[in-house]
Write a protein that holds these residues in place. Structure first.
Motif, PDB file in Angstrom:
ATOM      1  N   THR A  55     -25.029 -41.563 -64.856  1.00  0.00           N
ATOM      2  CA  THR A  55     -24.644 -41.938 -66.213  1.00  0.00           C
ATOM      3  C   THR A  55     -23.141 -41.763 -66.374  1.00  0.00           C
ATOM      4  OG1 THR A  55     -26.787 -41.300 -67.098  1.00  0.00           O
ATOM      5  CG2 THR A  55     -24.979 -41.437 -68.666  1.00  0.00           C
ATOM      6  N   LEU A  56     -22.511 -42.775 -66.943  1.00  0.00           N
ATOM      7  CA  LEU A  56     -21.083 -42.734 -67.206  1.00  0.00           C
ATOM      8  C   LEU A  56     -20.822 -41.823 -68.400  1.00  0.00           C
ATOM      9  CD1 LEU A  56     -18.443 -44.142 -66.239  1.00  0.00           C
ATOM     10  CD2 LEU A  56     -18.817 -45.786 -68.070  1.00  0.00           C
ATOM     11  N   THR A  57     -19.899 -40.892 -68.245  1.00  0.00           N
ATOM     12  CA  THR A  57     -19.590 -39.949 -69.321  1.00  0.00           C
ATOM     13  C   THR A  57     -18.218 -40.170 -69.933  1.00  0.00           C
ATOM     14  OG1 THR A  57     -18.765 -38.347 -67.700  1.00  0.00           O
ATOM     15  CG2 THR A  57     -21.082 -38.153 -68.381  1.00  0.00           C
ATOM     16  N   LYS A  58     -17.340 -40.794 -69.158  1.00  0.00           N
ATOM     17  CA  LYS A  58     -15.967 -41.017 -69.635  1.00  0.00           C
ATOM     18  C   LYS A  58     -15.460 -42.275 -68.955  1.00  0.00           C
ATOM     19  CE  LYS A  58     -12.790 -38.516 -67.625  1.00  0.00           C
ATOM     20  NZ  LYS A  58     -11.889 -37.445 -67.195  1.00  0.00           N
ATOM     21  N   TYR A  59     -14.834 -43.156 -69.738  1.00  0.00           N
ATOM     22  CA  TYR A  59     -14.268 -44.373 -69.168  1.00  0.00           C
ATOM     23  C   TYR A  59     -12.893 -44.582 -69.766  1.00  0.00           C
ATOM     24  CZ  TYR A  59     -13.940 -49.128 -67.414  1.00  0.00           C
ATOM     25  OH  TYR A  59     -13.546 -50.263 -66.763  1.00  0.00           O
ATOM     26  N   GLN A  60     -11.859 -44.482 -68.936  1.00  0.00           N
ATOM     27  CA  GLN A  60     -10.477 -44.594 -69.381  1.00  0.00           C
ATOM     28  C   GLN A  60      -9.731 -45.597 -68.495  1.00  0.00           C
ATOM     29  OE1 GLN A  60      -9.781 -40.320 -68.875  1.00  0.00           O
ATOM     30  NE2 GLN A  60      -9.404 -40.191 -71.074  1.00  0.00           N
ATOM     31  N   PRO A  61      -9.959 -46.890 -68.723  1.00  0.00           N
ATOM     32  CA  PRO A  61      -9.309 -47.880 -67.859  1.00  0.00           C
ATOM     33  C   PRO A  61      -7.788 -47.839 -67.926  1.00  0.00           C
ATOM     34  CG  PRO A  61     -10.356 -48.941 -69.738  1.00  0.00           C
ATOM     35  CD  PRO A  61     -10.767 -47.508 -69.758  1.00  0.00           C
ATOM     36  N   GLU A  62      -7.247 -47.439 -69.069  1.00  0.00           N
ATOM     37  CA  GLU A  62      -5.788 -47.351 -69.179  1.00  0.00           C
ATOM     38  C   GLU A  62      -5.225 -46.272 -68.259  1.00  0.00           C
ATOM     39  OE1 GLU A  62      -7.518 -44.338 -71.883  1.00  0.00           O
ATOM     40  OE2 GLU A  62      -7.978 -46.441 -71.512  1.00  0.00           O
ATOM     41  N   TYR A  66     -12.694 -42.776 -64.452  1.00  0.00           N
ATOM     42  CA  TYR A  66     -13.973 -42.593 -65.147  1.00  0.00           C
ATOM     43  C   TYR A  66     -14.691 -41.358 -64.626  1.00  0.00           C
ATOM     44  CZ  TYR A  66     -16.619 -45.073 -61.369  1.00  0.00           C
ATOM     45  OH  TYR A  66     -17.189 -45.486 -60.198  1.00  0.00           O
ATOM     46  N   GLY A  67     -15.573 -40.833 -65.461  1.00  0.00           N
ATOM     47  CA  GLY A  67     -16.379 -39.674 -65.106  1.00  0.00           C
ATOM     48  C   GLY A  67     -17.847 -40.029 -65.189  1.00  0.00           C
ATOM     49  N   TYR A  68     -18.664 -39.367 -64.399  1.00  0.00           N
ATOM     50  CA  TYR A  68     -20.095 -39.655 -64.389  1.00  0.00           C
ATOM     51  C   TYR A  68     -20.894 -38.428 -63.965  1.00  0.00           C
ATOM     52  CZ  TYR A  68     -19.528 -40.046 -59.318  1.00  0.00           C
ATOM     53  OH  TYR A  68     -19.254 -39.784 -58.001  1.00  0.00           O
ATOM     54  N   LEU A  69     -22.186 -38.459 -64.260  1.00  0.00           N
ATOM     55  CA  LEU A  69     -23.135 -37.413 -63.885  1.00  0.00           C
ATOM     56  C   LEU A  69     -24.253 -38.026 -63.065  1.00  0.00           C
ATOM     57  CD1 LEU A  69     -23.845 -35.853 -67.413  1.00  0.00           C
ATOM     58  CD2 LEU A  69     -22.345 -34.892 -65.671  1.00  0.00           C
ATOM     59  N   ILE A  70     -24.762 -37.273 -62.104  1.00  0.00           N
ATOM     60  CA  ILE A  70     -26.005 -37.687 -61.462  1.00  0.00           C
ATOM     61  C   ILE A  70     -27.138 -37.187 -62.344  1.00  0.00           C
ATOM     62  CG2 ILE A  70     -27.573 -37.307 -59.525  1.00  0.00           C
ATOM     63  CD1 ILE A  70     -25.216 -37.273 -57.658  1.00  0.00           C
ATOM     64  N   LYS A  71     -27.956 -38.122 -62.800  1.00  0.00           N
ATOM     65  CA  LYS A  71     -29.104 -37.781 -63.641  1.00  0.00           C
ATOM     66  C   LYS A  71     -30.367 -37.576 -62.811  1.00  0.00           C
ATOM     67  CE  LYS A  71     -28.542 -37.814 -67.715  1.00  0.00           C
ATOM     68  NZ  LYS A  71     -28.170 -36.686 -68.557  1.00  0.00           N
ATOM     69  N   GLU A  72     -30.506 -38.356 -61.734  1.00  0.00           N
ATOM     70  CA  GLU A  72     -31.687 -38.243 -60.876  1.00  0.00           C
ATOM     71  C   GLU A  72     -31.304 -38.541 -59.434  1.00  0.00           C
ATOM     72  OE1 GLU A  72     -35.111 -40.596 -62.009  1.00  0.00           O
ATOM     73  OE2 GLU A  72     -34.507 -40.471 -64.109  1.00  0.00           O
ATOM     74  N   ALA A  85     -18.725 -35.744 -61.730  1.00  0.00           N
ATOM     75  CA  ALA A  85     -17.532 -36.123 -60.966  1.00  0.00           C
ATOM     76  C   ALA A  85     -16.620 -37.026 -61.778  1.00  0.00           C
ATOM     77  CB  ALA A  85     -17.936 -36.832 -59.675  1.00  0.00           C
ATOM     78  N   THR A  86     -15.384 -37.148 -61.290  1.00  0.00           N
ATOM     79  CA  THR A  86     -14.438 -38.136 -61.800  1.00  0.00           C
ATOM     80  C   THR A  86     -13.924 -38.928 -60.612  1.00  0.00           C
ATOM     81  OG1 THR A  86     -12.588 -36.583 -61.652  1.00  0.00           O
ATOM     82  CG2 THR A  86     -13.685 -36.776 -63.795  1.00  0.00           C
ATOM     83  N   LEU A  87     -13.621 -40.192 -60.876  1.00  0.00           N
ATOM     84  CA  LEU A  87     -13.050 -41.083 -59.876  1.00  0.00           C
ATOM     85  C   LEU A  87     -11.862 -41.770 -60.530  1.00  0.00           C
ATOM     86  CD1 LEU A  87     -13.259 -42.363 -57.058  1.00  0.00           C
ATOM     87  CD2 LEU A  87     -14.847 -44.032 -58.027  1.00  0.00           C
ATOM     88  N   CYS A  88     -10.671 -41.534 -59.984  1.00  0.00           N
ATOM     89  CA  CYS A  88      -9.447 -42.035 -60.595  1.00  0.00           C
ATOM     90  C   CYS A  88      -8.535 -42.658 -59.537  1.00  0.00           C
ATOM     91  CB  CYS A  88      -8.673 -40.894 -61.268  1.00  0.00           C
ATOM     92  SG  CYS A  88      -9.621 -39.981 -62.502  1.00  0.00           S
ATOM     93  N   VAL A  89      -7.705 -43.573 -59.991  1.00  0.00           N
ATOM     94  CA  VAL A  89      -6.675 -44.146 -59.133  1.00  0.00           C
ATOM     95  C   VAL A  89      -5.335 -43.817 -59.774  1.00  0.00           C
ATOM     96  CG1 VAL A  89      -5.719 -46.220 -58.083  1.00  0.00           C
ATOM     97  CG2 VAL A  89      -8.191 -46.047 -58.445  1.00  0.00           C
ATOM     98  N   ASN A  90      -4.512 -43.075 -59.041  1.00  0.00           N
ATOM     99  CA  ASN A  90      -3.183 -42.711 -59.514  1.00  0.00           C
ATOM    100  C   ASN A  90      -2.132 -43.530 -58.775  1.00  0.00           C
ATOM    101  OD1 ASN A  90      -4.367 -40.729 -61.125  1.00  0.00           O
ATOM    102  ND2 ASN A  90      -4.134 -39.157 -59.557  1.00  0.00           N
TER     103      ASN A  90
END
Length: 145
Positions: A55-62, A66-72, A85-90
Motif C-alpha cells: 500500500t502506498l503511504t506517501k507520494y511526492q513526485p515533486e 514515495y513510501g509504501y508498506l507491505i500489507k501481505e 520503505a521509501t524509494l526516492c531518486v535524488n
C-alpha cells in the motif's frame, strides 16, 4: 527525471527483475490518485504465483519519492513483518542517485526464531531485493560509479 519516470509509477514495477507483473487492486484502480493505492506484485522466481501486496503511504513526485508498506506477504517468500520503505531518486551533480530504505522486523517475531525467519534471513532477503532492483536500474541507465 528519466529514472523517476521508470520507478516513480507505483502501478508498474516491471523494472525490477523479480517482478513478473504488477496489478492494482481493486483491478483498474486509478494510478493518478496514488495515496492509499494498493498493488500486488506477482513474482517470477517461485512456483505457485507468490505475491506481495503493498500500500502506498506517501507520494511526492515533486521530490521524486514515495513510501509504501507491505500489507501481505508469505514469510517463506520474504521473511519479514511490519515492513515499510521509501524509494526516492535524488539529483547528485546531474546524476540520479536512487535511495531505497526500509524498516522491518524478522519473519518470526517471537524469541528463538528458526534460521529461515531470523534477523539475518530478513536482512539478506531485503538486501537482495534492493540490490536486484538497483542492479537492474544501473544496467538500464548505465552506471557511472
Amino acid at each position: 527525471d528519466e529514472v523517476w519516470r521508470v520507478i516513480g509509477r507505483f502501478d508498474d514495477m516491471n523494472w525490477h527483475p523479480a517482478v513478473a507483473r504488477t496489478a492494482m487492486t481493486p483491478e483498474g484502480a486509478p494510478a493518478d490518485v496514488p495515496e492509499e493505492s494498493t498493488r500486488v506484485l506477482h513474482l517470477k522466481a517461485y512456483s505457485g504465483d507468490p505475491t506481495i501486496t503493498e500500500t502506498l503511504t506517501k507520494y511526492q513526485p515533486e521530490k521524486r519519492c514515495y513510501g509504501y508498506l507491505i500489507k501481505e506477504v508469505d514469510v517463506k517468500v520474504v521473511p519479514v513483518t511490519n515492513y515499510a520503505a521509501t524509494l526516492c531518486v535524488n539529483d547528485e551533480a546531474g546524476k540520479a542517485k536512487v535511495v531505497w530504505k526500509g524498516g522491518f522486523y524478522r519473519g518470526f517475531p517471537n524469541n528463538e526464531p528458526p534460521a529461515d525467519l531470523n534477523d539475518d534471513a530478513a536482512i539478506k532477503a531485503v538486501t537482495g531485493i534492493y540490490q536486484g532492483g538497483l542492479d537492474a536500474l544501473a544496467e538500464k541507465f548505465g552506471k557511472a560509479d
